[in-house]
Design a protein around this motif. Structure first.
Motif, PDB file in Angstrom:
ATOM      1  N   VAL A  44      46.426  21.763  -3.292  1.00 41.04           N
ATOM      2  CA  VAL A  44      47.811  22.150  -2.978  1.00 41.04           C
ATOM      3  C   VAL A  44      48.631  20.866  -2.808  1.00 41.04           C
ATOM      4  CG1 VAL A  44      49.317  23.322  -1.340  1.00 41.04           C
ATOM      5  CG2 VAL A  44      47.073  24.293  -1.873  1.00 41.04           C
ATOM      6  N   ARG A  45      49.761  20.789  -3.545  1.00 45.26           N
ATOM      7  CA  ARG A  45      50.631  19.609  -3.488  1.00 45.26           C
ATOM      8  C   ARG A  45      51.750  19.912  -2.493  1.00 45.26           C
ATOM      9  NH1 ARG A  45      51.169  15.668  -7.423  1.00 45.26           N
ATOM     10  NH2 ARG A  45      50.016  17.031  -8.825  1.00 45.26           N
ATOM     11  N   LEU A  46      51.920  19.030  -1.456  1.00 48.34           N
ATOM     12  CA  LEU A  46      52.971  19.187  -0.436  1.00 48.34           C
ATOM     13  C   LEU A  46      53.922  17.980  -0.475  1.00 48.34           C
ATOM     14  CD1 LEU A  46      50.889  20.435   2.645  1.00 48.34           C
ATOM     15  CD2 LEU A  46      52.149  21.818   1.017  1.00 48.34           C
ATOM     16  N   PHE A  75      46.542  13.606   8.392  1.00 41.36           N
ATOM     17  CA  PHE A  75      46.942  12.536   7.471  1.00 41.36           C
ATOM     18  C   PHE A  75      48.267  11.930   7.956  1.00 41.36           C
ATOM     19  CE2 PHE A  75      48.702  16.469   5.870  1.00 41.36           C
ATOM     20  CZ  PHE A  75      50.034  16.166   5.585  1.00 41.36           C
ATOM     21  N   SER A  76      48.577  10.743   7.468  1.00 41.40           N
ATOM     22  CA  SER A  76      49.814   9.997   7.841  1.00 41.40           C
ATOM     23  C   SER A  76      50.495   9.519   6.565  1.00 41.40           C
ATOM     24  CB  SER A  76      49.455   8.805   8.728  1.00 41.40           C
ATOM     25  OG  SER A  76      50.621   8.026   8.993  1.00 41.40           O
ATOM     26  N   ARG A  83      66.355  10.838   4.084  1.00 44.69           N
ATOM     27  CA  ARG A  83      66.299  11.744   2.936  1.00 44.69           C
ATOM     28  C   ARG A  83      65.231  11.350   1.910  1.00 44.69           C
ATOM     29  NH1 ARG A  83      71.588  11.432   4.505  1.00 44.69           N
ATOM     30  NH2 ARG A  83      72.611  13.447   4.960  1.00 44.69           N
ATOM     31  N   GLN A  84      64.249  10.723   2.394  1.00 47.33           N
ATOM     32  CA  GLN A  84      63.131  10.367   1.497  1.00 47.33           C
ATOM     33  C   GLN A  84      62.018  11.406   1.630  1.00 47.33           C
ATOM     34  OE1 GLN A  84      61.197   6.605   2.277  1.00 47.33           O
ATOM     35  NE2 GLN A  84      59.837   6.781   0.503  1.00 47.33           N
ATOM     36  N   CYS A  85      61.354  11.712   0.536  1.00 52.22           N
ATOM     37  CA  CYS A  85      60.200  12.641   0.504  1.00 52.22           C
ATOM     38  C   CYS A  85      58.969  11.916  -0.082  1.00 52.22           C
ATOM     39  CB  CYS A  85      60.504  13.889  -0.336  1.00 52.22           C
ATOM     40  SG  CYS A  85      61.742  14.969   0.395  1.00 52.22           S
ATOM     41  N   LYS A  86      57.842  12.249   0.452  1.00 56.48           N
ATOM     42  CA  LYS A  86      56.568  11.748  -0.076  1.00 56.48           C
ATOM     43  C   LYS A  86      55.620  12.941  -0.376  1.00 56.48           C
ATOM     44  CE  LYS A  86      56.469   7.156   2.027  1.00 56.48           C
ATOM     45  NZ  LYS A  86      55.692   6.235   2.854  1.00 56.48           N
ATOM     46  N   GLU A  87      54.786  12.733  -1.355  1.00 60.94           N
ATOM     47  CA  GLU A  87      53.894  13.825  -1.828  1.00 60.94           C
ATOM     48  C   GLU A  87      52.466  13.634  -1.252  1.00 60.94           C
ATOM     49  OE1 GLU A  87      52.417  14.383  -6.039  1.00 60.94           O
ATOM     50  OE2 GLU A  87      54.126  15.784  -5.981  1.00 60.94           O
ATOM     51  N   VAL A  88      51.864  14.773  -0.802  1.00 59.59           N
ATOM     52  CA  VAL A  88      50.496  14.785  -0.242  1.00 59.59           C
ATOM     53  C   VAL A  88      49.700  15.900  -0.946  1.00 59.59           C
ATOM     54  CG1 VAL A  88      49.065  15.121   1.786  1.00 59.59           C
ATOM     55  CG2 VAL A  88      51.264  13.943   1.995  1.00 59.59           C
ATOM     56  N   ILE A  89      48.497  15.599  -1.348  1.00 56.16           N
ATOM     57  CA  ILE A  89      47.618  16.594  -2.011  1.00 56.16           C
ATOM     58  C   ILE A  89      46.489  16.977  -1.048  1.00 56.16           C
ATOM     59  CG2 ILE A  89      46.044  17.033  -3.932  1.00 56.16           C
ATOM     60  CD1 ILE A  89      47.705  15.094  -5.584  1.00 56.16           C
ATOM     61  N   LEU A  90      46.342  18.303  -0.819  1.00 58.63           N
ATOM     62  CA  LEU A  90      45.288  18.848   0.057  1.00 58.63           C
ATOM     63  C   LEU A  90      44.229  19.574  -0.793  1.00 58.63           C
ATOM     64  CD1 LEU A  90      47.437  20.394   2.918  1.00 58.63           C
ATOM     65  CD2 LEU A  90      46.364  18.157   2.880  1.00 58.63           C
TER      66      LEU A  90
END
Length: 951
Positions: A44-46, A75-76, A83-90
Motif C-alpha cells: 500500500v502506497r501512502l 516509520f519516520s 505543503r510538502q508530501c512524502k511517499e511511504v510503502i507498507l
C-alpha cells in the motif's frame, strides 16, 4: 481501472470523514494505492503531507490493526516543508475483508520563535478483494462414507486453500474455486444418526480464514440393524468400530458393554441376572455420530418338566427346564412336598434332580422359586410295588463238600428300590446284607461257604427280602449229589522178614481213592514192637502214600512176628466235610536165622621209625549179623613201647567199623617190630566172642638233614664281580642254623661268612659272595658248611678272565658336512677287544636336532676279536642352525647275567644353507656323491670274514 479509481475515491472520503483536527502544523496520511487480496501479501502506497506553512521536523508514525499484518508498523519521514508530501510503502497481509488501520503521528514544528511538539491520531479503512464460498445442501446415508461436497465462489477473488469442517464431523478438504465458479471435494463422513444437520466450516485461504455454514441431510439405511433379544444382533455394511452398552434398573447384564470392529452382521451373547420380575433391558450402540437403541421387557418365564408321574418309595429322576425370553442368569429353588430333592437348587435354565418319595406318598407338589416369585406344580404318584427274583449258584451240590454258594436277588421292577435288606440261611451259612439302593435289573449277591452234610438228598435254603413296607419270604431247595471224592486207603508191608534182635519193619500207607484221607493216624500193636505204637499221618491226598518204620526187638528163638495195624481217617474232598472211617489189617512177618557178630581186625602201614613214636591205625569191622557189645581191644609189641595198650569200645552194630589210633615206639637200632592185637566182645544175648591179629613192621632209621653246596658261577670278570653258590637241603628234616664259610688263596673276597636260619627239606638258597679279581687265571675256592653237629667241606676251581671289552672306532658321517634339509649316514665300527663274548648287545644313538630314521641296533652275541660296522641313516632338519651337533652312542651288553653299559661320542657337522644346482656343484662334488656309497661298501668288505654289517 475504473474499479480501482472508485476504491481510491471511497478511501479518500472515509479518510476525510475520520480525520481529526490537526495542530497548527499538522501532518496526515493519504492512501495513494491499495490493491489487496485476502490472505496474500500486498503493498500500500501512502502519502505523508504537511498542509501547513510551518516546517515540521521529525515526523514519526505508529500503525496498529488486528485485521492484517502490516510492516513497518513504525516509520519516520524526517522534515516536511510547508505543503510538502512524502511517499511511504507498507507491506500488508490482509486477514479480513476490511482492514481498519489506526495511526498516531508525532512531530515538532515552529511556533513563533520557538519550537513545539505536537501529536495527532487517525485511522484508515482499506477494502480487500476476497472469495465468498457457499456450500450446497448434501444428502448422505446413516452409514457414512465418501461424500462429495460442492461449493460456489460468489466473491471477487479465487479460492485456493483448505475447507476445515468442524461440525457435525471433522474433515480437512483441499479446494480450488475461481470467482463465480464451482468446486467440489470429497469428505469421509462418519456414521451418523438420521436427521438434518447444520454443517459449520472454515475456509482457510493463505493466512486468512472465512467461516461458513451448510446443510447435511442423513437418511436411514435398511442395511443397518440393531436388535436386542436372546442375543444382540448387529448389522453394518462397512467396517466400523462399535461400542455397545446394556443397562437395566432391576437386572444386571453381564457383560454390560462390548467393543467390537464390525463389517457385516454378528451376534453377541450376554446374560442378565434379574432381581425381580418384570424388568426392562435397554441397549445402546454407538459408532461415530451414529446412535442405535433397542429395549426389551421380560415379565415371565415358562417352567416345564419331563415327567408328570412319580413313583412312591423310589428316587425319581426329573428334569426341569426354565425357558425365558432373555438369557437370564440365576437359579431356581425346589421345595418338594413330601420327600426331598437333590439338589434343592439348580442354575438356570434348569437341569436334572432326584425326588425321593416315601413309600406312603399318595400325591406330590413341587414349588419352584425364582426371581422373587413362587410357582406350584402337581404330580401324579404311583404306588410302591417292587418285584424281586432269587437265584442260587450252584443249584446242585455234592455231599460232604464245602461249597462257595452265591445267592443273588435281582430287581425285576422298573424303578430303583432303596434300603433293601436281604437275609439267607442255608445249612451252616447264615448272612444278612443291607443295600442302600438296588437299580432296575441290578443283581445284589451274598456269598458264603456251605458245609454239605453227608448222606442227604437235598438242602433247604430260606431267603427274606425287606424294603420299607415291602416284605418277601422264599424257600428254595438245592439238590445234593453223591460225593465221588472219597478216600480208599491201603496198608502194605515193604519188609518181607525180620532179623533177630533189633530190626525195622517198613509199612506203607496208600490212598488210592479220589478223595482225601483227612487226619489219618496209624495204630500198631505187636508183642515185640518197641516203637511207635501210633503215627499221625495228617491229610493224605489222592494217589499219595506215606512210609512208617516200626522198630522191633526179636528174640533168638522167634520164628515169626504178628503185627496188627489200624488206620483211622476222615474221608472226603479237601474243601468239604468228611466221613469218619477206619481200616484194620493183620500181618505175620517171618524171622530170619540168627547170624552172630564177627569182628575183623586190620592194621594200616608197613614201616616204623626206630627210636620214634609212630602212629598206627587199627580198624575193627563188624561183618556179622548182630551187634557186637562191650567190645575191648588190647595191644602189645615185645621190646617196643605201645600207647595206649587197652581200649574199651562199647557196641559196634552190624556193618559198622571203628578206627583206632595208637603209638608204637620201636628201639632205635631195631630192624623189625611185632604188634599183637586181641578183641573181646559179646552178642545181645550174652554169648562171648574173641578175635586176634598179629602185624609185623620193618623198622627204618631216624631221618636227618643233609646240606650240600653247588657253585653256579662258571667264570669271573676282572674287577668287581660276584661268586654265586646254591645251598640246598636234600635230607628228610629241616636243617637249622646253617653256617657257610668261603675261602680262596689268591681271590680277594669282600665277605666270607654267611648264616641261614633254616633250610626245609628240598629248599634251596642262593648265596652271593662279592669279590674283586685283579688278574686273569684259575683260583681255588673252599666252602665249609656247619649245621647241628655236622660239618662238610666243598672245593671248587674258578677261572678269571678280562671279559668282553667293547670299543667304537672309525666314527664318521657321509658326507662329512651336511646342509639343512639334507640326508646323511653315520657309520662306525664296534669291536670286542676282550677275551669273552658279550651277549644281547644293544647300540642306540641320540642327537638333539638330528632325526635318525633308525635309532637302535641289536646284536645277540659279539665274540672276542669281532669288529662289526654299524650304519645309522639320518636327516638334518631344514631349520637346523650351522655348527657341530654332538651325537651320543650308547652300547649295553650282558656278561654272566650282569648288565654293562658304555657311552661313546660322535658329531655331525651342519654347514650354512647354500643354493646348489648341478652346474654350481662342479665335477668334484658330483664325483664325491657317487664315491661315498662305494667307499662305505669297500669299508665293509675289508672286514674279516666273521664281521657282520648291522643296518
Amino acid at each position: 481501472m475504473k474499479r480501482a479509481l472508485a476504491i481510491l475515491v471511497t478511501l479518500a472520503l472515509v479518510w476525510a470523514a475520520e480525520q481529526k483536527p490537526l495542530p497548527p502544523s499538522p501532518v496526515y496520511l493519504v492512501p495513494e494505492r491499495a490493491n489487496l487480496t485476502l490472505g496474500h501479501l500486498g503493498s500500500v502506497r501512502l502519502k505523508v503531507c504537511n498542509p501547513s506553512v510551518t516546517l515540521i521536523s521529525y515526523a514519526t508514525f505508529q500503525l496498529a490493526t488486528e485485521d492484517a499484518a502490516v510492516t513497518p508498523s513504525t516509520f519516520s519521514v524526517g522534515d516536511l516543508r510547508p505543503r510538502q508530501c512524502k511517499e511511504v510503502i507498507l507491506n500488508v497481509l490482509p486477514l479480513k475483508e476490511v482492514i481498519r488501520l489506526s495511526f498516531v503521528a508525532s512531530a515538532a514544528y515552529a511556533l513563533g520563535n520557538s519550537k513545539a511538539l505536537g501529536a495527532t491520531s487517525g485511522s484508515l479503512t482499506l477494502f480487500v478483494r476476497s472469495p465468498q464460498l457457499v456450500m450446497e445442501p448434501v444428502e448422505v446415508s446413516e452409514v457414512g462414507g465418501n461424500v462429495t461436497l460442492k461449493f460456489r465462489n460468489v466473491g471477487e477473488a479465487p479460492f485456493k486453500g483448505n475447507i476445515v469442517i468442524t461440525k457435525p464431523f471433522f474433515a480437512t478438504l483441499p479446494l480450488e474455486v475461481p470467482p463465480g465458479g464451482e468446486g467440489a471435494a470429497k469428505a469421509e463422513v462418519p456414521p451418523t444418526s438420521p436427521g438434518k444437520y447444520e454443517v459449520e466450516y472454515k475456509a482457510r485461504y493463505g493466512k486468512a480464514e472465512l467461516e461458513g455454514k451448510g446443510l447435511m441431510i442423513v437418511n436411514p439405511d435398511p442395511r443397518v440393524t440393531f436388535k436386542l433379544g436372546k442375543v444382540i444382533e448387529v448389522c453394518f455394511p462397512r467396517k466400523q468400530q462399535f461400542v455397545i452398552r446394556l443397562f437395566s434398573r432391576n437386572a444386571a447384564p453381564e457383560p454390560d458393554s462390548f467393543k467390537l470392529e464390525l463389517k457385516g452382521c454378528t451376534t453377541l451373547n450376554y446374560t442378565v441376572t434379574p432381581s425381580s420380575l418384570p424388568f426392562t433391558l435397554s441397549a445402546v450402540a454407538k459408532a461415530g455420530n451414529l446412535v442405535l437403541n433397542d429395549s426389551v421387557a421380560m415379565s415371565y418365564c415358562d417352567v416345564s418338566f419331563n415327567a408328570t408321574e412319580l413313583w412312591a418309595g423310589v428316587d425319581n429322576a426329573v428334569e426341569v427346564k426354565v425357558n425365558c425370553p432373555l438369557p437370564v442368569k440365576g437359579a431356581v429353588t425346589l421345595e418338594p412336598s413330601p420327600g426331598a430333592v437333590d439338589p434343592p437348587t439348580l442354575p438356570l435354565p434348569g437341569g436334572a434332580f432326584v425326588w425321593s418319595l416315601p413309600t406312603s406318598a399318595k400325591e406330590a407338589i413341587l414349588k419352584v422359586k425364582m426371581f422373587g416369585k413362587t410357582f406350584a406344580y402337581n404330580f401324579n404318584v404311583k404306588p410302591f410295588n417292587p418285584e424281586f427274583t432269587v437265584t442260587f449258584e450252584p443249584r446242585s451240590v455234592v455231599e460232604g463238600s464245602v461249597v462257595r454258594e452265591r445267592m443273588c436277588v435281582e430287581n425285576a421292577w422298573n424303578k430303583a428300590v432303596k434300603d433293601v435288606i436281604v437275609k439267607v440261611e442255608v445249612s451252616n451259612w447264615s448272612s444278612v446284607a443291607t443295600f442302600d439302593e438296588v437299580a432296575p435289573s441290578q443283581r445284589v449277591c451274598l456269598e458264603g461257604l456251605v458245609a454239605v452234610p453227608w448222606e442227604v438228598e437235598s438242602l433247604k435254603a430260606k431267603v427274606k427280602i425287606v424294603a420299607g413296607s415291602y416284605s418277601l419270604e422264599r424257600e428254595e431247595e438245592l439238590e445234593v449229589k453223591p460225593n465221588p471224592e472219597v478216600a480208599v486207603p491201603a496198608i502194605e508191608l515193604e519188609t518181607k522178614s525180620l532179623g533177630v534182635g533189633k530190626d525195622v519193619v517198613t509199612i506203607r500207607v496208600k490212598n488210592v481213592g479220589r478223595g482225601y484221607a483227612k487226619g489219618a493216624g496209624l495204630s500198631l500193636s505187636s508183642p515185640y514192637l518197641l516203637y511207635p505204637s501210633y503215627v499221625y499221618l495228617g491229610d493224605m491226598p489222592p494217589d499219595s502214600s506215606k512210609v512208617i518204620n516200626a522198630t522191633f526187638f526179636v528174640p533168638k528163638d522167634a520164628k515169626s512176628v504178628k503185627l496188627n495195624a489200624a488206620l483211622s481217617y476222615c474221608s472226603g474232598p479237601l474243601g468239604g466235610t468228611c466221613l469218619p472211617s477206619q481200616l484194620k489189617k493183620e500181618f505175620e512177618v517171618p524171622v530170619r536165622n540168627y547170624v552172630p557178630p564177627n569182628l575183623v581186625i586190620a592194621v594200616k602201614g608197613e614201616k616204623l621209625r626206630g627210636g620214634k613214636s609212630n602212629a598206627v591205625y587199627v580198624e575193627l569191622a563188624n561183618s556179622g549179623g548182630d551187634e557186637a557189645r562191650s567190645v575191648t581191644l588190647s595191644a602189645s609189641s615185645g621190646d617196643s613201647d605201645v600207647t595206649p595198650s587197652y581200649f574199651m569200645l562199647g557196641d559196634i552194630p552190624p556193618g559198622k567199623k571203628v578206627t583206632l589210633k595208637l603209638f608204637v615206639t620201636p628201639p632205635e637200632r631195631a630192624e623189625e617190630a611185632e604188634l599183637k592185637l586181641e578183641a573181646r566182645y559179646t552178642d545181645p544175648w550174652g554169648s562171648s566172642y574173641s578175635a586176634s591179629f598179629t602185624k609185623k613192621f620193618k623198622v627204618v632209621p631216624k631221618p636227618s638233614p643233609h646240606v650240600a653246596v653247588n657253585m653256579l658261577t662258571t667264570i669271573l670278570k676282572t674287577g668287581k664281580s660276584v661268586l654265586r653258590f646254591e645251598v640246598f637241603n636234600d635230607g628228610e628234616v629241616p636243617a637249622k642254623g646253617v653256617e657257610l664259610y668261603v675261602y680262596s688263596s689268591g681271590l680277594p673276597l669282600s665277605k666270607s661268612s654267611f648264616f641261614i636260619k633254616e633250610l626245609a627239606p628240598g629248599q634251596r638258597a642262593l648265596v652271593e659272595v662279592p669279590c674283586s679279581p685283579n688278574y686273569p687265571g684259575t683260583y681255588s675256592i673252599t666252602v665249609r658248611v656247619r649245621y647241628g653237629n655236622v660239618s662238610d667241606t666243598f672245593n671248587y676251581k674258578i677261572s678269571v678272565a678280562t671279559g668282553p671289552v667293547l670299543k667304537v672306532h672309525d666314527a664318521a658321517t657321509f658326507p662329512e658336512e651336511l646342509s639343512p634339509g639334507s640326508s646323511g649316514i653315520l657309520g662306525f665300527s664296534l669291536a670286542n677287544v676282550g677275551d669273552q663274548s658279550a651277549a644281547d648287545v644293544k647300540i642306540s644313538v641320540e642327537a638333539k636336532g638330528i632325526r635318525f630314521t633308525k635309532k637302535t641296533l641289536f646284536l645277540p652275541r659279539l665274540s672276542p676279536g669281532a669288529d662289526v660296522p654299524a650304519v645309522f641313516p639320518f636327516e638334518v632338519p631344514a631349520e637346523a642352525e650351522p655348527g657341530t651337533v654332538p651325537v651320543t652312542l650308547k652300547v649295553s651288553y650282558l656278561f654272566q647275567g650282569e648288565k654293562y653299559e658304555k657311552v661313546f661320542s660322535a658329531s655331525v657337522i651342519v654347514k650354512p644353507r647354500v643354493k646348489l644346482s648341478a652346474e654350481s656343484l662342479g665335477p668334484e662334488a658330483m664325483a664325491l656323491a657317487l664315491v661315498v656309497p662305494i667307499i662305505l661298501l669297500l669299508l665293509i668288505k675289508r672286514r674279516r670274514s666273521k664281521t657282520v654289517v648291522i643296518e
